[in-house]
Design an enzyme around this catalytic site. Structure first.
Site, PDB file in Angstrom:
ATOM      1  N   GLU A 137       0.654  -1.196  -0.083  1.00  0.00           N
ATOM      2  CA  GLU A 137      -0.306   0.256  -0.578  1.00  0.00           C
ATOM      3  C   GLU A 137       1.040   1.286   0.350  1.00  0.00           C
ATOM      4  O   GLU A 137       1.766   1.652   0.488  1.00  0.00           O
ATOM      5  CB  GLU A 137      -1.134   0.056   1.236  1.00  0.00           C
ATOM      6  N   LYS A 212      -9.598   2.161  -2.566  1.00  0.00           N
ATOM      7  CA  LYS A 212      -9.854   1.725  -1.825  1.00  0.00           C
ATOM      8  C   LYS A 212     -11.339   2.103  -0.837  1.00  0.00           C
ATOM      9  O   LYS A 212     -11.126   3.120  -0.987  1.00  0.00           O
ATOM     10  CB  LYS A 212      -8.907   2.409  -0.078  1.00  0.00           C
ATOM     11  N   CYS A 249      -5.597  -2.846   2.228  1.00  0.00           N
ATOM     12  CA  CYS A 249      -5.374  -2.656   4.099  1.00  0.00           C
ATOM     13  C   CYS A 249      -6.615  -2.999   4.743  1.00  0.00           C
ATOM     14  O   CYS A 249      -6.938  -4.095   4.638  1.00  0.00           O
ATOM     15  CB  CYS A 249      -5.119  -1.331   3.898  1.00  0.00           C
TER      16      CYS A 249
END
Lengths: 408, 408
Positions: A137, A212, A249
């Site tokens: 990330e 994300k 994540c």
């Protein structure tokens, strides 16, 4: 602090592997072979005699690992041979790394140093014949969101910016799909920022991007100060080497996020992350393996490495004094498979490249075996969630009518 | 067969604990203390110095365990002290057991023998002050669904039938909530059968029932031959000791099922199961812990014990010869908590009672910390599932336009 590596387990100063470098190595060095076999059966899902094999890589890759001091491991997962389909074996690589310069170095130097640091690791992946490579990330910057300082926004890049250009050349050179998770600056929407994975095809073209979906608000993860929840849905990218998706994540804590990539047909879901020991280390293998089992796809988990120290101390909202470090990013990148097996993890302390050969046929083999996709009763949950999102939702609770009766 | 216990790990003939009885005991006996500490931190989530404590039980409970040869373990989970709420500590017990007589004994004898076998274990739970007790899936019969023979339907009972009456007396005697998973016969709906958990309140009253939502079609789990998918939704039972729900056996593979109990407010979700080593053992701790983490509630996992051999050989749909046994039910009952910690497991080979003290305040503490319930974006998924259940659903796929271009 709990997340500090205990004396006995500290990596030696030259960065070589020692002590508690990974759970698997600790167990391997301390258990008798027959015990290790039984523990591995349970912990790595190596059931039914289907051992996870190690893969021998070209000497050039091993030489790069030795010269540049990064961990290098390679495995292959088992799948059954089918009668009507050929195997679809894909070689996947994951890179974990610490930053290259202190966070108080000039930003341009920091950026360039990270690119230079990654070059030999990507070359090792290319030399190893990796088909799909994923970086961690926001690999092109320190994970500075803990600070809440806006100066770090300077690192944000366009989807076809500097990092993408850097990686495109490797994609073409090695005929490799590359997933590049960056902090994105969206100039077509008034400088909005996103946490974005750019998917670069094996011809160097940009196939697309995913932003994300779920943003943390826990510990030092002040990311909602910098970017907002993604607006790109749950895309699956059909590449030359299979259907892939990216769960960035914190999205790994949301089973619905994993599910959505599965419903859209993903065969491998990458989870590029940046997470620290005190907060999440015991959750790390659980969530990835659960997603692989529940959705009958492979999961590739990547976490950055090292302790990043920032120029100005910041508080963590936990009543403790201000401090300048973000805890220990514990690496431990690894793969999980639909059959509940998983690879050992890369080092907790060292840069690394982990590679796995996976026959994507295993996904459908496990769908056919367990039929989770047929016993899931999605209609029940479509209905429940439609009701749940309404402000006047009433939970289904059956109260004991004798709740307030005194006991005898 | 892989699921047979290897010589070295066999329980001794007197039923005492030896060799590979549980993963935790194997590690404890073979690792140095400082290594065990680090392994436990990762495997049992004992992070941040929050050690899992063992609990000392009354001598009468220990005496029953010794006399009747069942494993007995007790732990307490850590929770922070709050300023505005008192702790809400609940003592929860789980019983795992093998059947009491061979499956070719007269059915009435088998039923009675199971009741008699359970009596001292339930007494030990009562003597230990257990507030909520849960038995294993269809505890009142052998797990005969592998056979596809309809004769085993004789074991099915009414919700307020013989098993419930038996347990009601203990509920009253010990002021204990008891969850009783049975094979249910529904005479008000033309003899329909269900896989049902009856919830008995601490005054001996029936609070309600939940019927298993997801039915397996894998290996020897031919349960869909006997009963259908439950029609009771995802009820949470508000008892004298907290809000509880039951996710029966195969439902644990479905993250949406776990989620639904969470949305309805469950603080403890019980997973009474019957599952065998070759099929599911590596998945067993993963799914339970993931559910506890993702939904911020406690999970209590129960699995039966032993190898059940049936009068007539049956095939398993795996090309192997017909055989009469259902593999090894590996016990390993345990608890998982919202903070990613879990207890060691009961024996893989022996009947047992595992007890845990849990402060239900921990659930909200972890919701406040991680805010999964606020970052979940349920509206996205309500929309996705509503579209997905339609036959003409089109997955979100972004194809590489150069997919069929030849590589250089």
């Amino acid at each position: 602090m709990e997340n500090e590596v205990k004396d006995e387990f500290k990596a030696s100063s030259d960065g070589s592997i020692c002590g508690f470098d990974s759970l698997y190595r600790l167990l391997k060095e301390n258990l008798k072979p027959q015990h290790l076999e039984e523990v591995s059966r349970l912990l790595h899902g190596l059931n039914c005699g289907k051992a996870l094999n190690t893969v021998t890589l070209p000497e050039s890759a091993a030489a790069l690992s030795l010269e540049h001091g990064f961990d290098l491991q390679a495995f292959s997962f088992h799948a059954d041979k089918e009668q009507l389909r050929e195997p679809r074996i894909v070689r996947v690589g994951l890179i974990q790394n610490s930053i290259a310069l202190p966070t108080n170095a000039p930003f341009l130097d920091q950026k360039r140093a990270i690119l230079e640091k990654l070059r030999p690791i990507i070359d090792a992946a290319g030399a190893s014949g990796v088909n799909i490579l994923c970086l961690q990330e926001t690999w092109m910057m320190p994970f500075a969101f803990c600070t809440r300082e806006k100066t770090w926004c300077e690192f944000a890049e366009l989807v076809d910016g500097e990092s993408t250009k850097f990686l495109k050349s490797f994609a073409v050179k090695y005929n490799m799909v590359i997933i590049s998770p960056i902090l994105e600056r969206d100039i077509n929407h008034g400088e909005v920022m996103w946490n974005t994975a750019v998917v670069i095809g094996n011809h160097g073209n940009i196939i697309g991007k995913h932003r994300k979906n779920h943003i943390p608000r826990v510990g030092d993860f002040n990311e909602s100060t910098y970017y907002m929840e993604g607006n790109t849905g749950h895309p699956v990218f059909e590449t030359a080497y299979g259907k892939i998706a990216i769960n960035i994540c914190y999205g790994r804590h949301h089973p619905l996020n994993w599910l959505a990539f599965g419903l859209n047909g993903a065969e491998i879901v990458f989870n590029p992350s940046a997470t620290v020991g005190e907060l999440s280390e015991p959750m790390w293998p659980i969530e990835a393996r659960n997603a692989a089992i529940a959705n009958s796809y492979f999961v590739a988990s990547i976490n950055r490495v090292g302790t990043e120290i920032f120029p100005n101390p910041f508080t963590s909202g936990n009543g403790k004094p201000a401090h300048a470090d973000f805890g220990h990013f514990y690496g431990s990148s690894h793969f999980s498979a639909p059959d509940a097996s998983c690879t050992p993890s890369l080092s907790r302390n060292q840069d690394g490249l982990i590679i796995a050969d996976m026959d994507l046929n295993l996904c459908r083999q496990y769908k056919d075996k367990w039929v989770f996709q047929m016993t899931a009763r999605y209609d029940l949950y479509a209905d429940l969630l439609a009701r749940y999102v309404k402000p006047d939702f009433e939970p289904q609770v059956i109260s004991d009518p004798l709740l307030h009766k005194k006991s005898l």
